[in-house]
Design a protein around this motif. Sequence first.
Motif: not given
Length: 477
Positions: A56-62, A64-73
């Motif tokens: 659960s920790t790794f899932l939300d950590y990863y 979270g980063i992907q949401i911030e880095k994503a260029k498309k909605e």
Amino acid sequence: MFFNSFAFAIFLPIVFILYWFVFNKNKSTQNALLIIASYYFYSCWDWRFLFLLVFSTFLDYYTGIQIEKAKKESIRKFWFWLSISVNLGFLGVFKYYNFFADSFSDLLNGFGLQTSPLLLHVILPVGISFYTFHGLSYVIDIYLKRIKAEYNFVDYSLFVSYFPLLVAGPIERATHLLPQVKIKREFNYEKAKEGIFQFIWGLVKKVVIADTCATYANAIFDNYSSMNSLSLVLGAVYFAFQIYGDFSGYSDMALGMSKLFGIDLLRNFNYPYFSRDIAEFWRRWHISLSSWFRDYLYIPLGGSSGGMAMKIRNTFIIFLVSGFWHGANWTFIVWGFINALYFLPLLLLKKNRSNIEMVSLNWDLKSVNVFFNIVITFAITCFAWIFFRAKSISEAFSYIKRMFIDLRFSSQYLENERYNYELLLLIFTFIIVEWNFKNQVEPISGKLSWLKLALCLIAIITLGTFSDYKEFIYFQF
């Protein structure tokens, strides 16, 4: 490992000494120690579920980063809903699958279709509701661009798994806890002293008040069919103080021990039984959960911005979901529904924000009215607690029915304990102490603090029950 166990009395000082005297070079080593201690603490319950916490920790950590880095909605939404779905999926399988399977089977049986549902025979991972909500709030805040993603995995892992709050809260926010774990902490004697005082007061609430009340409450609820009206009323009152002493005691111990490590946690209780109405009660009871539902469910649903119909709908949704969060049983849902009914008149009369400041009483007629409001609020709260405590809805109704039918108001002898006048005196003393110090976080600090601490330790030693220490009620949620 319980906070009120001898094992924890050994565990905490060891972690404290290592934290300040061995791993004190920088915040990274401090955080690493706390993570190791937290994982050990959690594995003492059942090491097999440690993988669930780590995943659960790794899932939300990863994510979270992907949401911030994503260029498309569309990509942001994909990672967001992946995290939400997996988190709620784990919670649903472990906590609610059997409930839904049984309920669906009962529904089909009611139509004459005999079914035998396939049930999961696994225990509920301790603390899953709490650390899941930590991760959910973090991901939601990143998606809504309220915060930035955390790239340091150690810091984020500590935010999720920090052992004082890991198994029963309070439910922390990344905006409050993460900034504290990202800096090196320096030892502060005054904060550590405050922490000791708060921890000891929490221990008093647990082993002196909650565990003693539990003995009587359990005896009455387990044998309610042979109890008279007075005993049944006292059973509800005893359980009210049991759950308050148990859960607020845990929260005080969590906040207190956290101060020993230089970290402040969110306050979770603020003398709720001195509330003048049910709205005030819910602003003072399990504050971290109430505010979580307000920010991540009530407001997104429209909050109070729409018409009265929307406000009523959202209020009932919040209370029903809150009840369901507490456990996979219809009793909790009914408990939530009853509290929503209590809240409804205040909402309709626009008095749900009337009592914001802490209550005070003077020798005047207004104070008499305030006093009766406190008593009435406590009484209806105790009535709702009957459904929370009962094993089934039918048992709750039977308990209430007998409470109003067997109108005998004489003291009954309980086989496993003495007459309960001593407990009533203990509860009354506890109320007086909390009332006199209701403007403080806990009663011990301030004037004569060391004398009050000594009295608390005497109470713990003489009245506490360590030989058969009981686990905290909220561990099951």
